[in-house]
Design an enzyme around this catalytic site. Structure first.
Site, PDB file in Angstrom:
ATOM      1  N   VAL A  61      -2.072   2.178  -3.759  1.00  0.00           N
ATOM      2  CA  VAL A  61      -2.264   1.139  -2.733  1.00  0.00           C
ATOM      3  C   VAL A  61      -1.679   1.522  -1.375  1.00  0.00           C
ATOM      4  CG1 VAL A  61      -2.398  -0.726  -4.435  1.00  0.00           C
ATOM      5  CG2 VAL A  61      -0.179  -0.189  -3.365  1.00  0.00           C
ATOM      6  N   ASN A  87      -0.863  -6.792  -7.614  1.00  0.00           N
ATOM      7  CA  ASN A  87       0.292  -6.807  -8.521  1.00  0.00           C
ATOM      8  C   ASN A  87       1.234  -5.618  -8.319  1.00  0.00           C
ATOM      9  OD1 ASN A  87       1.678  -7.344 -11.291  1.00  0.00           O
ATOM     10  ND2 ASN A  87       0.831  -5.269 -11.492  1.00  0.00           N
ATOM     11  N   SER A 139       8.047 -12.983  -5.916  1.00  0.00           N
ATOM     12  CA  SER A 139       9.170 -12.935  -6.851  1.00  0.00           C
ATOM     13  C   SER A 139      10.098 -14.097  -6.535  1.00  0.00           C
ATOM     14  CB  SER A 139       9.928 -11.613  -6.680  1.00  0.00           C
ATOM     15  OG  SER A 139      11.175 -11.657  -7.355  1.00  0.00           O
ATOM     16  N   TYR A 153      13.357  -5.142  -0.900  1.00  0.00           N
ATOM     17  CA  TYR A 153      12.480  -5.803  -1.880  1.00  0.00           C
ATOM     18  C   TYR A 153      12.403  -7.302  -1.597  1.00  0.00           C
ATOM     19  CZ  TYR A 153      10.729  -7.382  -6.468  1.00  0.00           C
ATOM     20  OH  TYR A 153      10.005  -7.970  -7.472  1.00  0.00           O
ATOM     21  N   ALA A 155      12.927  -8.832   1.153  1.00  0.00           N
ATOM     22  CA  ALA A 155      12.198  -9.048   2.409  1.00  0.00           C
ATOM     23  C   ALA A 155      10.692  -8.871   2.207  1.00  0.00           C
ATOM     24  CB  ALA A 155      12.718  -8.087   3.477  1.00  0.00           C
ATOM     25  N   LYS A 157       9.003  -9.213  -0.593  1.00  0.00           N
ATOM     26  CA  LYS A 157       8.474 -10.294  -1.441  1.00  0.00           C
ATOM     27  C   LYS A 157       8.447 -11.636  -0.698  1.00  0.00           C
ATOM     28  CE  LYS A 157       7.395  -8.022  -5.137  1.00  0.00           C
ATOM     29  NZ  LYS A 157       5.968  -7.935  -5.555  1.00  0.00           N
ATOM     30  N   ILE A 186      11.186 -11.309 -16.069  1.00  0.00           N
ATOM     31  CA  ILE A 186      10.093 -11.009 -16.999  1.00  0.00           C
ATOM     32  C   ILE A 186      10.365  -9.665 -17.671  1.00  0.00           C
ATOM     33  CG2 ILE A 186       7.587 -10.817 -17.248  1.00  0.00           C
ATOM     34  CD1 ILE A 186       8.580 -13.527 -16.036  1.00  0.00           C
TER      35      ILE A 186
HETATM   36  N1  LIG Z   1       9.405  -8.013 -14.067  1.00  0.00           N
HETATM   37  C1  LIG Z   1       9.939  -8.966 -13.333  1.00  0.00           C
HETATM   38  O1  LIG Z   1      10.940  -9.571 -13.742  1.00  0.00           O
HETATM   39  C2  LIG Z   1       9.311  -9.352 -12.002  1.00  0.00           C
HETATM   40  C3  LIG Z   1       9.895 -10.434 -11.347  1.00  0.00           C
HETATM   41  C4  LIG Z   1       9.360 -10.823 -10.124  1.00  0.00           C
HETATM   42  C5  LIG Z   1       8.280 -10.151  -9.563  1.00  0.00           C
HETATM   43  N2  LIG Z   1       7.743  -9.085 -10.228  1.00  0.00           N
HETATM   44  C6  LIG Z   1       6.607  -8.418  -9.562  1.00  0.00           C
HETATM   45  O2  LIG Z   1       5.490  -8.382 -10.434  1.00  0.00           O
HETATM   46  C7  LIG Z   1       4.723  -7.196 -10.179  1.00  0.00           C
HETATM   47  C8  LIG Z   1       4.581  -6.412 -11.481  1.00  0.00           C
HETATM   48  O3  LIG Z   1       5.896  -6.114 -11.929  1.00  0.00           O
HETATM   49  P1  LIG Z   1       6.226  -5.453 -13.331  1.00  0.00           P
HETATM   50  O4  LIG Z   1       7.511  -6.038 -13.750  1.00  0.00           O
HETATM   51  O5  LIG Z   1       5.059  -5.488 -14.234  1.00  0.00           O
HETATM   52  O6  LIG Z   1       6.528  -3.976 -12.834  1.00  0.00           O
HETATM   53  P2  LIG Z   1       6.298  -2.540 -13.534  1.00  0.00           P
HETATM   54  O7  LIG Z   1       7.276  -1.635 -12.897  1.00  0.00           O
HETATM   55  O8  LIG Z   1       6.306  -2.709 -15.000  1.00  0.00           O
HETATM   56  O9  LIG Z   1       4.816  -2.192 -13.041  1.00  0.00           O
HETATM   57  C9  LIG Z   1       4.535  -1.964 -11.694  1.00  0.00           C
HETATM   58  C10 LIG Z   1       3.187  -1.308 -11.582  1.00  0.00           C
HETATM   59  O10 LIG Z   1       2.928  -0.993 -10.203  1.00  0.00           O
HETATM   60  C11 LIG Z   1       2.406   0.317 -10.147  1.00  0.00           C
HETATM   61  N3  LIG Z   1       2.587   0.962  -8.849  1.00  0.00           N
HETATM   62  C12 LIG Z   1       3.725   1.398  -8.281  1.00  0.00           C
HETATM   63  N4  LIG Z   1       3.470   2.015  -7.116  1.00  0.00           N
HETATM   64  C13 LIG Z   1       2.124   1.960  -6.933  1.00  0.00           C
HETATM   65  C14 LIG Z   1       1.242   2.414  -5.918  1.00  0.00           C
HETATM   66  N5  LIG Z   1       1.684   3.087  -4.840  1.00  0.00           N
HETATM   67  N6  LIG Z   1      -0.087   2.170  -6.060  1.00  0.00           N
HETATM   68  C15 LIG Z   1      -0.555   1.507  -7.144  1.00  0.00           C
HETATM   69  N7  LIG Z   1       0.230   1.066  -8.151  1.00  0.00           N
HETATM   70  C16 LIG Z   1       1.555   1.293  -8.040  1.00  0.00           C
HETATM   71  C17 LIG Z   1       3.140   1.050 -11.259  1.00  0.00           C
HETATM   72  O11 LIG Z   1       2.519   2.265 -11.582  1.00  0.00           O
HETATM   73  C18 LIG Z   1       3.112   0.013 -12.357  1.00  0.00           C
HETATM   74  O12 LIG Z   1       1.913   0.057 -13.078  1.00  0.00           O
HETATM   75  C19 LIG Z   1       5.466  -6.422  -9.102  1.00  0.00           C
HETATM   76  O13 LIG Z   1       4.911  -6.718  -7.836  1.00  0.00           O
HETATM   77  C20 LIG Z   1       6.868  -6.974  -9.215  1.00  0.00           C
HETATM   78  O14 LIG Z   1       7.607  -6.823  -8.029  1.00  0.00           O
HETATM   79  C21 LIG Z   1       8.243  -8.659 -11.429  1.00  0.00           C
END
Ligand SMILES: NC(=O)c1ccc[n+]([C@@H]2O[C@H](COP(=O)([O-])OP(=O)(O)OC[C@H]3O[C@@H](n4cnc5c(N)ncnc54)[C@H](O)[C@@H]3O)[C@@H](O)[C@H]2O)c1
Length: 252
Positions: A61, A87, A139, A153, A155, A157, A186
């Protein structure tokens, strides 16, 4: 019958994978995209193996050209994109003293600008169809909490909330809805990382102060994303919904 097409970024693992699976089950054609090739391919294969329609496409992305090309290709082959789930995200722990311009920019490039890139590419097609739905991952660290040693992060989000609002207003008259989801804790690779986040023990400890008594699972977020994308949410736009088992309302 496959009627709608959804593109999901970062769909090889975690919340993205669960979201791809949920859209597959709901009958969408699922474009599973990620920089993780093996993981992304296996998600698409699993959706197809259970009777759904999906394919994997490598998509970083941070590349405007790649985002533009992915959207053009999908529109050309399938007649349009109905839904985008922004995502993909990273959450690297960096104390302020070590927060170089490059580290700041890298997080913003993926976590915020990457979302804009895909929406910018897909908006003309959605406008022409006078229909579309976009869901962006924020988030609790973007809507309510401050996260020490993760200010870039937090900022970015928080920026997602503004992106969602601005896009929602700009695109509403074209029949396009834009919403966000702000997950709590999560169980994914991101939260399980000892280096960058809570780690396994920290995550389990969090369950004790979450009113619902448990950490969230990726599917808990995926189902809300599918709802926001669906016609059941037809009058809902510009909102970022917190999905956290009661964490924010329960801490005082
Ligand atoms: N897990 C949590 O507790 C939580 C809480 C709040 C928000 N989030 C948000 O939810 C979303 C998913 O989180 P997750 O926990 O599944 O994270 P994760 O680390 O398990 O997965 C993140 C995904 O993003 C992909 N990614 C990273 N850089 C990329 C790039 N340059 N281009 C395309 N894809 C890329 C990774 O390869 C991976 O598949 C994220 O935006 C994260 O910030 C997660």
């Amino acid at each position: 019958m496959t009627s709608r097409t959804v593109l999901i970024t970062g769909a090889g693992i975690g919340i993205g994978r669960a979201t791809a699976t949920a859209f597959g089950r709901a009958g969408y054609r699922v474009m599973v995209t990620d920089i993780l090739e093996d993981e992304g391919r296996s998600v698409a294969e699993a959706i197809c193996a259970s009777g759904g329609t999906a394919e994997f496409r490598h998509l970083d992305v941070t590349s405007s050209a790649a985002c533009d090309a992915a959207v053009r290709d999908i529109e050309h082959r399938f007649g349009g994109i109905d839904c985008i789930v922004n995502n993909a995200g990273i959450a690297h722990k960096v104390p302020l003293g070590e927060l170089s311009d490059e580290k700041w920019d890298r997080t913003f490039d993926i976590d915020l600008k990457g979302m804009m890139r895909l929406v910018r590419a897909a908006a003309p097609g959605m406008k022409a169809a006078r229909s579309g739905s976009i869901v962006c991952l924020s988030s609790i660290m973007g809507v309510a909490y401050g996260w020490d040693e993760h200010v870039h992060y937090s900022a970015a989000k928080s920026g997602v909330v503004g992106l969602v609002r601005g896009l929602a207003v700009e695109l509403a008259s074209s029949g396009i809805r834009v919403n966000g989801v702000a997950p709590g804790y999560i169980r994914t690779a991101q939260a399980l990382s000892e280096e960058h986040s809570l780690g396994p023990a920290g995550l389990e400890a969090a369950a004790s102060f979450i009113p619902m008594g448990r950490v969230g699972e990726p599917e808990d977020i995926a189902d809300v994303i599918v709802f926001l994308a669906s016609d059941a949410a037809r009058y809902l736009t510009g909102q970022t919904i917190t999905v956290d088992g009661g964490l924010l309302v329960g801490r005082y």
